[in-house]
Design a protein around this motif. Structure first.
Motif, PDB file in Angstrom:
ATOM      1  N   VAL A  29     -10.106   2.673   9.475  1.00 31.33           N
ATOM      2  CA  VAL A  29      -9.710   3.994   9.005  1.00 31.33           C
ATOM      3  C   VAL A  29      -8.268   4.320   9.405  1.00 31.33           C
ATOM      4  O   VAL A  29      -7.534   4.933   8.627  1.00 31.33           O
ATOM      5  N   ASN A  30      -7.831   3.890  10.581  1.00 27.70           N
ATOM      6  CA  ASN A  30      -6.449   4.151  10.970  1.00 27.70           C
ATOM      7  C   ASN A  30      -5.458   3.374  10.103  1.00 27.70           C
ATOM      8  O   ASN A  30      -4.364   3.851   9.831  1.00 27.70           O
ATOM      9  N   THR A  31      -5.857   2.192   9.651  1.00 29.89           N
ATOM     10  CA  THR A  31      -5.011   1.427   8.728  1.00 29.89           C
ATOM     11  C   THR A  31      -4.867   2.180   7.418  1.00 29.89           C
ATOM     12  O   THR A  31      -3.759   2.298   6.882  1.00 29.89           O
ATOM     13  N   ILE A  32      -5.971   2.701   6.906  1.00 28.02           N
ATOM     14  CA  ILE A  32      -5.924   3.482   5.670  1.00 28.02           C
ATOM     15  C   ILE A  32      -5.041   4.715   5.868  1.00 28.02           C
ATOM     16  O   ILE A  32      -4.190   5.029   5.021  1.00 28.02           O
ATOM     17  N   LYS A  33      -5.210   5.398   6.979  1.00 25.07           N
ATOM     18  CA  LYS A  33      -4.388   6.585   7.256  1.00 25.07           C
ATOM     19  C   LYS A  33      -2.907   6.222   7.330  1.00 25.07           C
ATOM     20  O   LYS A  33      -2.056   6.962   6.844  1.00 25.07           O
ATOM     21  N   ARG A  34      -2.606   5.081   7.924  1.00 27.09           N
ATOM     22  CA  ARG A  34      -1.213   4.641   8.026  1.00 27.09           C
ATOM     23  C   ARG A  34      -0.646   4.333   6.642  1.00 27.09           C
ATOM     24  O   ARG A  34       0.466   4.743   6.308  1.00 27.09           O
ATOM     25  N   LEU A  35      -1.433   3.649   5.822  1.00 27.02           N
ATOM     26  CA  LEU A  35      -0.978   3.304   4.474  1.00 27.02           C
ATOM     27  C   LEU A  35      -0.774   4.534   3.597  1.00 27.02           C
ATOM     28  O   LEU A  35       0.090   4.541   2.724  1.00 27.02           O
ATOM     29  N   MET A  36      -1.564   5.559   3.844  1.00 24.99           N
ATOM     30  CA  MET A  36      -1.477   6.787   3.052  1.00 24.99           C
ATOM     31  C   MET A  36      -0.469   7.786   3.627  1.00 24.99           C
ATOM     32  O   MET A  36      -0.299   8.869   3.086  1.00 24.99           O
ATOM     33  N   GLY A  37       0.185   7.415   4.725  1.00 19.18           N
ATOM     34  CA  GLY A  37       1.195   8.288   5.312  1.00 19.18           C
ATOM     35  C   GLY A  37       0.658   9.382   6.208  1.00 19.18           C
ATOM     36  O   GLY A  37       1.399  10.261   6.637  1.00 19.18           O
ATOM     37  N   TYR A  38      -0.626   9.344   6.501  1.00 25.59           N
ATOM     38  CA  TYR A  38      -1.246  10.345   7.374  1.00 25.59           C
ATOM     39  C   TYR A  38      -0.895  10.082   8.828  1.00 25.59           C
ATOM     40  O   TYR A  38      -0.790  10.995   9.626  1.00 25.59           O
ATOM     41  N   ILE A  39      -0.711   8.800   9.176  1.00 30.76           N
ATOM     42  CA  ILE A  39      -0.254   8.373  10.499  1.00 30.76           C
ATOM     43  C   ILE A  39       1.082   7.667  10.287  1.00 30.76           C
ATOM     44  O   ILE A  39       1.192   6.791   9.417  1.00 30.76           O
ATOM     45  N   ILE A  40       2.077   8.041  11.052  1.00 29.37           N
ATOM     46  CA  ILE A  40       3.398   7.413  10.950  1.00 29.37           C
ATOM     47  C   ILE A  40       3.452   6.225  11.910  1.00 29.37           C
ATOM     48  O   ILE A  40       3.181   6.366  13.103  1.00 29.37           O
ATOM     49  N   ILE A  53      -7.230  -4.386  -0.462  1.00 31.30           N
ATOM     50  CA  ILE A  53      -6.898  -3.259  -1.344  1.00 31.30           C
ATOM     51  C   ILE A  53      -6.839  -3.727  -2.791  1.00 31.30           C
ATOM     52  O   ILE A  53      -7.384  -3.076  -3.696  1.00 31.30           O
ATOM     53  N   ALA A  54      -6.191  -4.860  -3.025  1.00 33.83           N
ATOM     54  CA  ALA A  54      -6.117  -5.411  -4.379  1.00 33.83           C
ATOM     55  C   ALA A  54      -7.506  -5.712  -4.926  1.00 33.83           C
ATOM     56  O   ALA A  54      -7.808  -5.390  -6.080  1.00 33.83           O
ATOM     57  N   ASN A  55      -8.369  -6.301  -4.096  1.00 41.06           N
ATOM     58  CA  ASN A  55      -9.744  -6.589  -4.521  1.00 41.06           C
ATOM     59  C   ASN A  55     -10.476  -5.310  -4.892  1.00 41.06           C
ATOM     60  O   ASN A  55     -11.193  -5.268  -5.907  1.00 41.06           O
ATOM     61  N   TYR A  56     -10.311  -4.271  -4.092  1.00 38.50           N
ATOM     62  CA  TYR A  56     -10.940  -2.982  -4.377  1.00 38.50           C
ATOM     63  C   TYR A  56     -10.492  -2.457  -5.742  1.00 38.50           C
ATOM     64  O   TYR A  56     -11.271  -1.861  -6.475  1.00 38.50           O
ATOM     65  N   LEU A  57      -9.248  -2.724  -6.078  1.00 41.00           N
ATOM     66  CA  LEU A  57      -8.698  -2.258  -7.356  1.00 41.00           C
ATOM     67  C   LEU A  57      -8.899  -3.274  -8.485  1.00 41.00           C
ATOM     68  O   LEU A  57      -8.268  -3.191  -9.532  1.00 41.00           O
ATOM     69  N   SER A  58      -9.798  -4.251  -8.242  1.00 43.22           N
ATOM     70  CA  SER A  58     -10.223  -5.243  -9.242  1.00 43.22           C
ATOM     71  C   SER A  58      -9.183  -6.328  -9.529  1.00 43.22           C
ATOM     72  O   SER A  58      -9.173  -6.905 -10.622  1.00 43.22           O
ATOM     73  N   PHE A  59      -8.325  -6.620  -8.575  1.00 44.26           N
ATOM     74  CA  PHE A  59      -7.383  -7.722  -8.696  1.00 44.26           C
ATOM     75  C   PHE A  59      -7.798  -8.818  -7.727  1.00 44.26           C
ATOM     76  O   PHE A  59      -8.441  -8.554  -6.720  1.00 44.26           O
ATOM     77  N   LYS A  60      -7.389 -10.049  -8.005  1.00 40.22           N
ATOM     78  CA  LYS A  60      -7.747 -11.180  -7.146  1.00 40.22           C
ATOM     79  C   LYS A  60      -6.940 -11.190  -5.856  1.00 40.22           C
ATOM     80  O   LYS A  60      -7.401 -11.674  -4.839  1.00 40.22           O
ATOM     81  N   SER A  61      -5.700 -10.684  -5.923  1.00 40.16           N
ATOM     82  CA  SER A  61      -4.819 -10.728  -4.757  1.00 40.16           C
ATOM     83  C   SER A  61      -3.773  -9.628  -4.863  1.00 40.16           C
ATOM     84  O   SER A  61      -3.564  -9.046  -5.937  1.00 40.16           O
ATOM     85  N   TRP A  62      -3.095  -9.375  -3.757  1.00 44.90           N
ATOM     86  CA  TRP A  62      -2.005  -8.407  -3.742  1.00 44.90           C
ATOM     87  C   TRP A  62      -0.886  -8.873  -4.679  1.00 44.90           C
ATOM     88  O   TRP A  62      -0.285  -8.073  -5.389  1.00 44.90           O
ATOM     89  N   GLU A  63      -0.652 -10.179  -4.684  1.00 45.34           N
ATOM     90  CA  GLU A  63       0.389 -10.738  -5.555  1.00 45.34           C
ATOM     91  C   GLU A  63       0.077 -10.449  -7.025  1.00 45.34           C
ATOM     92  O   GLU A  63       0.951 -10.075  -7.797  1.00 45.34           O
ATOM     93  N   GLU A  64      -1.181 -10.626  -7.404  1.00 44.91           N
ATOM     94  CA  GLU A  64      -1.584 -10.345  -8.788  1.00 44.91           C
ATOM     95  C   GLU A  64      -1.417  -8.855  -9.105  1.00 44.91           C
ATOM     96  O   GLU A  64      -0.940  -8.490 -10.184  1.00 44.91           O
TER      97      GLU A  64
END
Length: 80
Positions: A29-40, A53-64
């Protein structure tokens, strides 16, 4: 994709649960907060997290995912 507004701290926990349900991979959860700018924080995000994150968004990889975004943005501006 989540439909969450991130106006409550619980929304970050909910996103972690949604990501796990969709990918069977965890992000803290702290990683998500950091990525969303909630934690600096200046830490770089690791490859596992970006690919999850890419998998969650239906991609095979971040690169894709990044390639898809580049193609979308480039395609939008090229057609003008």
């Amino acid at each position: 994709k989540s439909g969450l507004s991130f106006d409550k701290a619980k929304d970050y926990d909910s996103l972690c649960d949604l990501i796990f349900t969709a990918t069977n991979r965890t992000i803290g959860v702290n990683t998500i907060k950091r990525l969303m700018g909630y934690i600096i924080d200046d830490r770089k995000t690791n490859e596992y997290t970006l690919n999850t994150i890419a998998n969650y968004l239906s991609f095979k990889s971040w690169e894709e995912l990044c390639g898809s975004i580049r193609n979308y943005v480039c395609g939008r501006f090229a057609s003008r």
